[in-house]
Design a protein around this motif. Structure first.
Motif, PDB file in Angstrom:
ATOM      1  N   CYS A  10      -5.615   4.119  -8.964  1.00  0.00           N
ATOM      2  CA  CYS A  10      -6.075   5.102  -7.979  1.00  0.00           C
ATOM      3  C   CYS A  10      -7.160   5.994  -8.593  1.00  0.00           C
ATOM      4  O   CYS A  10      -6.973   6.561  -9.667  1.00  0.00           O
ATOM      5  CB  CYS A  10      -4.914   5.956  -7.490  1.00  0.00           C
ATOM      6  N   CYS A  13      -5.612   9.965  -8.444  1.00  0.00           N
ATOM      7  CA  CYS A  13      -4.456  10.438  -9.225  1.00  0.00           C
ATOM      8  C   CYS A  13      -4.112   9.511 -10.391  1.00  0.00           C
ATOM      9  O   CYS A  13      -3.237   9.835 -11.190  1.00  0.00           O
ATOM     10  CB  CYS A  13      -3.251  10.642  -8.320  1.00  0.00           C
ATOM     11  N   CYS A  36      -2.376   4.426  -1.929  1.00  0.00           N
ATOM     12  CA  CYS A  36      -1.684   4.983  -3.091  1.00  0.00           C
ATOM     13  C   CYS A  36      -0.463   5.757  -2.602  1.00  0.00           C
ATOM     14  O   CYS A  36      -0.580   6.675  -1.791  1.00  0.00           O
ATOM     15  CB  CYS A  36      -2.634   5.894  -3.867  1.00  0.00           C
ATOM     16  N   CYS A  39      -0.661   9.669  -3.634  1.00  0.00           N
ATOM     17  CA  CYS A  39      -1.587  10.667  -3.070  1.00  0.00           C
ATOM     18  C   CYS A  39      -2.171  10.273  -1.720  1.00  0.00           C
ATOM     19  O   CYS A  39      -2.832  11.083  -1.081  1.00  0.00           O
ATOM     20  CB  CYS A  39      -2.710  10.976  -4.065  1.00  0.00           C
TER      21      CYS A  39
HETATM   22 ZN   LIG Z   1      -3.451   8.244  -5.864  1.00  0.00          ZN
END
Ligand SMILES: [Zn+2]
Length: 301
Positions: A10, A13, A36, A39
Motif C-alpha cells: 500500500c 500505509c 487495502c 486504510c
Molecule cells: Zn493502506
C-alpha cells in the motif's frame, strides 16, 4: 501487451493486506483491483511494471483514450472547471510566474490558465509524443515525458500553480511523486488535484471505471492522508460539483508542520461497501437494460 507484472504494498500505509474487488475492467484488459484493509486505498496489485506502463503511455495510450488528438480542435467557449474552481475560492494568486501541468495532454488546461496569467511561463510533463508536438507548437515548455524522472533537479524557478487533472490515479508511486512536486511549489503556490471519486463511481465499474491505467483508486480519505504524508496541507477537498459529479478535487499548499495521517479501517469498510453496492446495482437486469436503451438513444437521436 505482454508486460511484466510486479506486486506492491500500500502506497499510503505500507500494509500488504488486501481485499480483491475485481479482475474485470475497461477494454477487457486484465487487471486486479484491490482495497487495502488497513486504510481503504484502492490500487492494482499485481500490476504492469514501470517499463510496461511507460511503453503503454508512449505507444498505446492515445489510441485507446485520445483517438481525436490529431484533429484540429474547435476553440472551446465553455468555462474551464479548474480556473473557475480556483477563482470561486479566491485561490488564483496575482504573482504567478510559472505554471506546471502534470499529465497535460495537448495543453488545453494550461492554455486556459495562461489566459488568466498572460505573463506566466507554461510548463508541462507529458508522456505522449503526439501531445508533446502540440504543446511545443503552442509555446509550452515540456520538462519531461516521465514524472518519475529527475525533471525537478535542474529547475531554478518554483511554480505558483501546479495542476494534476486526473493523473494522480495513473502514477506508480503517487506519494513519492507528490513529495517531489511539493519541493517545486512556491511558498504561496497552489497545488490542484482532481481524480475520480471512488465513493461515487458514476460509470459502469467493469466497462469504464476500473482501468489498467488507473493504478490507484482514491477517495477523500486517502487523498487527505497522502497529502499529509507528502508534506502538503489541504485547503479544501471537494466531492463533486456542477462541473463534474463523479470526481473529487482538492487545493493544497506546502504545509509548515508535520501532521500524521488518519489511517482507519472505517475508510476501508466504507469504500468496500460502495463498490459492493454499485457492483450489485450494475449486475442487475434493469441496469443492463437501461444501459442498452441509452446506447441505442445515443446512436439514433
Ligand atoms: Zn493502506
Amino acid at each position: 501487451m505482454n508486460y511484466k507484472l510486479e506486486t506492491i504494498q500500500c502506497n499510503i500505509c505500507g500494509a500488504d493486506d488486501t481485499h480483491k474487488v475485481t479482475d474485470k475492467g475497461q477494454h477487457s484488459l486484465p487487471l486486479n483491483v484491490v482495497l487495502c484493509k488497513a486504510c481503504g486505498l484502492g490500487y492494482l496489485n499485481p500490476r504492469w511494471d514501470a517499463d510496461g506502463y511507460l511503453d503503454f503511455y508512449k505507444n498505446q495510450y492515445d489510441n485507446y483514450y485520445r483517438p481525436d488528438i490529431k484533429k484540429e480542435k474547435k476553440v472551446s467557449t465553455k468555462e474551464n472547471p479548474i480556473l473557475s474552481r480556483l477563482k470561486e475560492r479566491n485561490l488564483l494568486g496575482t504573482d504567478v510566474k510559472h505554471i506546471l501541468d502534470i499529465g497535460s495532454g495537448a495543453g488545453d488546461n494550461l492554455l486556459d490558465l495562461g489566459k488568466a496569467f498572460p505573463e506566466a511561463k507554461l510548463n508541462a510533463i507529458e508522456p505522449s509524443q503526439e501531445s508533446q508536438v502540440i504543446l511545443k507548437k503552442n509555446g509550452i515548455q515540456v520538462l519531461s515525458d516521465d514524472v518519475n524522472s529527475n525533471w525537478d533537479e535542474a529547475l531554478t524557478d518554483k511554480f505558483g500553480v501546479i495542476i494534476m487533472r486526473h493523473v494522480l490515479e495513473h502514477f506508480l508511486d503517487p506519494l513519492l511523486a507528490l513529495k517531489r512536486i511539493r519541493e517545486t511549489l512556491s511558498d504561496t503556490g497552489i497545488l490542484y488535484i482532481a481524480v475520480p471519486n471512488n465513493l461515487n463511481p458514476i460509470q459502469s465499474l467493469e466497462k469504464s471505471w476500473f482501468r489498467v491505467v488507473h493504478t490507484y483508486y482514491f477517495n477523500k480519505y486517502s487523498l487527505a492522508n497522502i497529502l499529509r504524508l507528502a508534506g502538503l496541507e489541504e485547503i479544501e477537498i471537494v466531492e463533486g460539483d456542477r462541473h463534474n459529479n463523479g470526481e473529487v478535487f482538492l487545493m493544497a499548499r506546502r504545509s509548515k508542520e508535520i501532521v500524521k495521517p488518519n489511517i482507519s479501517q472505517d475508510h476501508y469498510t466504507e469504500q468496500r461497501a460502495v463498490f459492493e453496492r454499485v457492483q450489485k446495482e450494475q449486475s442487475s437486469l434493469v441496469y443492463g437494460l437501461k444501459n442498452k436503451i441509452s446506447k441505442v438513444k445515443r446512436r439514433f437521436f
